[in-house]
Scaffold this motif. Structure first.
Motif, PDB file in Angstrom:
ATOM      1  N   GLY A  55       0.822  -1.200   0.000  1.00 13.93           N
ATOM      2  CA  GLY A  55       0.000   0.000   0.000  1.00 13.93           C
ATOM      3  C   GLY A  55       0.852   1.243   0.000  1.00 13.93           C
ATOM      4  N   GLY A  56       0.240   2.380   0.379  1.00 16.81           N
ATOM      5  CA  GLY A  56       0.952   3.639   0.416  1.00 16.81           C
ATOM      6  C   GLY A  56       1.368   4.002   1.824  1.00 16.81           C
ATOM      7  N   PHE A  57       1.787   5.242   2.008  1.00 13.59           N
ATOM      8  CA  PHE A  57       2.250   5.716   3.304  1.00 13.59           C
ATOM      9  C   PHE A  57       1.105   5.702   4.316  1.00 13.59           C
ATOM     10  CE2 PHE A  57       3.152   9.349   6.215  1.00 13.59           C
ATOM     11  CZ  PHE A  57       4.274   8.801   6.830  1.00 13.59           C
ATOM     12  N   LEU A  58       1.258   4.862   5.340  1.00 14.97           N
ATOM     13  CA  LEU A  58       0.286   4.721   6.429  1.00 14.97           C
ATOM     14  C   LEU A  58      -1.079   4.219   5.960  1.00 14.97           C
ATOM     15  CD1 LEU A  58       1.034   7.928   8.559  1.00 14.97           C
ATOM     16  CD2 LEU A  58       1.894   5.607   8.906  1.00 14.97           C
ATOM     17  N   ARG A  59      -1.159   3.733   4.734  1.00 17.09           N
ATOM     18  CA  ARG A  59      -2.428   3.210   4.232  1.00 17.09           C
ATOM     19  C   ARG A  59      -2.188   1.894   3.515  1.00 17.09           C
ATOM     20  NH1 ARG A  59      -4.870   8.484   1.215  1.00 17.09           N
ATOM     21  NH2 ARG A  59      -2.710   8.544   0.501  1.00 17.09           N
ATOM     22  N   SER A  60      -2.966   0.891   3.876  1.00 17.31           N
ATOM     23  CA  SER A  60      -2.832  -0.422   3.256  1.00 17.31           C
ATOM     24  C   SER A  60      -3.880  -0.594   2.169  1.00 17.31           C
ATOM     25  CB  SER A  60      -2.991  -1.527   4.310  1.00 17.31           C
ATOM     26  OG  SER A  60      -1.986  -1.433   5.301  1.00 17.31           O
ATOM     27  N   ASN A  61      -3.515  -1.317   1.126  1.00 20.91           N
ATOM     28  CA  ASN A  61      -4.493  -1.631   0.088  1.00 20.91           C
ATOM     29  C   ASN A  61      -5.648  -2.422   0.686  1.00 20.91           C
ATOM     30  OD1 ASN A  61      -2.951  -0.444  -2.016  1.00 20.91           O
ATOM     31  ND2 ASN A  61      -1.742  -2.314  -2.233  1.00 20.91           N
ATOM     32  N   ASP A  62      -6.853  -2.139   0.205  1.00 18.94           N
ATOM     33  CA  ASP A  62      -8.048  -2.839   0.659  1.00 18.94           C
ATOM     34  C   ASP A  62      -8.767  -3.404  -0.570  1.00 18.94           C
ATOM     35  OD1 ASP A  62     -10.379  -3.778   1.766  1.00 18.94           O
ATOM     36  OD2 ASP A  62     -10.897  -1.921   2.814  1.00 18.94           O
ATOM     37  N   PRO A  63      -8.331  -4.586  -1.046  1.00 18.13           N
ATOM     38  CA  PRO A  63      -8.922  -5.153  -2.264  1.00 18.13           C
ATOM     39  C   PRO A  63     -10.429  -5.333  -2.170  1.00 18.13           C
ATOM     40  CG  PRO A  63      -6.915  -6.334  -1.677  1.00 18.13           C
ATOM     41  CD  PRO A  63      -7.246  -5.436  -0.521  1.00 18.13           C
ATOM     42  N   GLY A  64     -10.927  -5.742  -1.003  1.00 13.75           N
ATOM     43  CA  GLY A  64     -12.358  -5.981  -0.857  1.00 13.75           C
ATOM     44  C   GLY A  64     -13.186  -4.735  -1.103  1.00 13.75           C
ATOM     45  N   ALA A  65     -12.647  -3.585  -0.691  1.00 16.10           N
ATOM     46  CA  ALA A  65     -13.365  -2.321  -0.871  1.00 16.10           C
ATOM     47  C   ALA A  65     -12.962  -1.609  -2.157  1.00 16.10           C
ATOM     48  CB  ALA A  65     -13.112  -1.411   0.319  1.00 16.10           C
ATOM     49  N   GLY A  66     -12.016  -2.195  -2.908  1.00 16.11           N
ATOM     50  CA  GLY A  66     -11.573  -1.576  -4.145  1.00 16.11           C
ATOM     51  C   GLY A  66     -10.735  -0.328  -3.936  1.00 16.11           C
ATOM     52  N   ARG A  67     -10.057  -0.253  -2.773  1.00 15.44           N
ATOM     53  CA  ARG A  67      -9.195   0.902  -2.493  1.00 15.44           C
ATOM     54  C   ARG A  67      -7.734   0.483  -2.644  1.00 15.44           C
ATOM     55  NH1 ARG A  67     -13.315   2.213   1.457  1.00 15.44           N
ATOM     56  NH2 ARG A  67     -12.231   0.984   3.061  1.00 15.44           N
ATOM     57  N   TRP A  68      -7.083   1.105  -3.589  1.00 13.82           N
ATOM     58  CA  TRP A  68      -5.699   0.756  -3.891  1.00 13.82           C
ATOM     59  C   TRP A  68      -4.821   1.998  -3.760  1.00 13.82           C
ATOM     60  CZ3 TRP A  68      -4.550  -4.313  -4.548  1.00 13.82           C
ATOM     61  CH2 TRP A  68      -5.613  -5.171  -4.858  1.00 13.82           C
ATOM     62  N   TYR A  69      -3.743   1.849  -2.996  1.00 15.73           N
ATOM     63  CA  TYR A  69      -2.820   2.955  -2.766  1.00 15.73           C
ATOM     64  C   TYR A  69      -1.438   2.686  -3.366  1.00 15.73           C
ATOM     65  CZ  TYR A  69      -6.501   4.011   0.550  1.00 15.73           C
ATOM     66  OH  TYR A  69      -7.724   4.271   1.124  1.00 15.73           O
ATOM     67  N   SER A  70      -1.241   1.490  -3.875  1.00 13.18           N
ATOM     68  CA  SER A  70       0.013   1.154  -4.540  1.00 13.18           C
ATOM     69  C   SER A  70      -0.270   0.148  -5.639  1.00 13.18           C
ATOM     70  CB  SER A  70       1.036   0.588  -3.552  1.00 13.18           C
ATOM     71  OG  SER A  70       0.679  -0.728  -3.162  1.00 13.18           O
ATOM     72  N   ARG A  71       0.649   0.053  -6.547  1.00 11.45           N
ATOM     73  CA  ARG A  71       0.481  -0.853  -7.692  1.00 11.45           C
ATOM     74  C   ARG A  71       1.072  -2.223  -7.342  1.00 11.45           C
ATOM     75  NH1 ARG A  71       2.672   3.996 -11.411  1.00 11.45           N
ATOM     76  NH2 ARG A  71       3.989   4.092  -9.554  1.00 11.45           N
TER      77      ARG A  71
END
Length: 237
Positions: free
Chosen positions: A153-169
């Protein structure tokens, strides 16, 4: 009557201990300075090698036989791949660019040999919905830069595949969420070749390397010189 030399012994010991501490501190600071000089040489070599890859002609995107060896040393290699996009399985990933905040659009490209994720470029929030853009059709050839996966994920944020929130590739996680099966362990940042309808905007990869090692080295060497002066004065006193 006390011996004057005995009365002077504790101050001499304290001075000796202080001088020894200064010598140790000077040695540590000199070591840090040398380390920064070595880091600077490594960084300049990295920049030179990256510049060479950016200036080279594109090569075929690595296939399965070469995936095990893909790593940081391959990043920013110009590559090309031909296939068709699975536009119904694209993934938007949070992006901040010269055009503002929005999303990268990562889309699977199916080639005759393998599938690879392609960062087709940037879209603003009002173009995030695929319905607002013209999908690519038929066989396409993509040219761009090989990039290594960005897991987690990104800085202080983790990817959340279930919610469709992506902060890194994160290649592996995106492939799993989209049911793509095995894909290349890298993704391709597409170049500035215009996409149908003008969106997404490709060619926005920023290639910079912070190189402040010389200033750090001078700082450590300067501190060491300052302590050396103090040690010299203390020794003379």
């Amino acid at each position: 009557m006390p011996d004057g030399r005995e009365e002077d012994a504790p101050p001499r010991r304290r001075r000796t201990v202080a001088l020894a501490a200064l010598v140790v501190a000077i040695a540590i600071l000199l070591g840090l300075g040398v380390w920064q000089v070595e880091r600077r040489a490594w960084k300049l070599d990295l920049i030179a090698r990256t510049d060479a890859r950016l200036a080279a002609a594109p090569v075929a995107a690595p296939g399965p036989a070469d995936w095990a060896g893909i790593g940081k040393a391959d990043e920013y290699t110009r590559v090309t791949a031909t296939g068709h996009f699975l536009s119904d399985r694209e993934t938007p990933v949070l992006a901040v660019t010269v055009h503002g905040s929005g999303a990268w659009i990562l889309t699977p490209l199916v080639t005759p040999e393998f599938t690879v994720l392609v960062n087709r470029g940037f879209v603003p929030p009002d173009r995030r919905d695929p319905a607002t853009r013209t999908p690519p059709a038929g066989e396409v050839t993509v040219t761009g830069l090989l990039r290594v996966s960005e897991p987690g994920g990104g800085f202080l944020r983790s990817n959340d595949p279930g919610a469709g929130r992506w902060y890194s590739r994160d290649v592996a996680a995106i492939a799993a969420a989209q049911g793509l099966g095995e894909v290349a362990p890298y993704f391709i940042d597409a170049d500035a070749t215009p996409n149908p309808g003008g969106w997404p905007i490709g060619g926005l990869t920023v290639v910079t390397f912070r190189n402040a090692h010389l200033s750090y080295a001078l700082t450590w060497f300067g501190l060491a010189a300052g302590l050396a002066v103090l040690a010299w004065r203390a020794r003379r006193g």
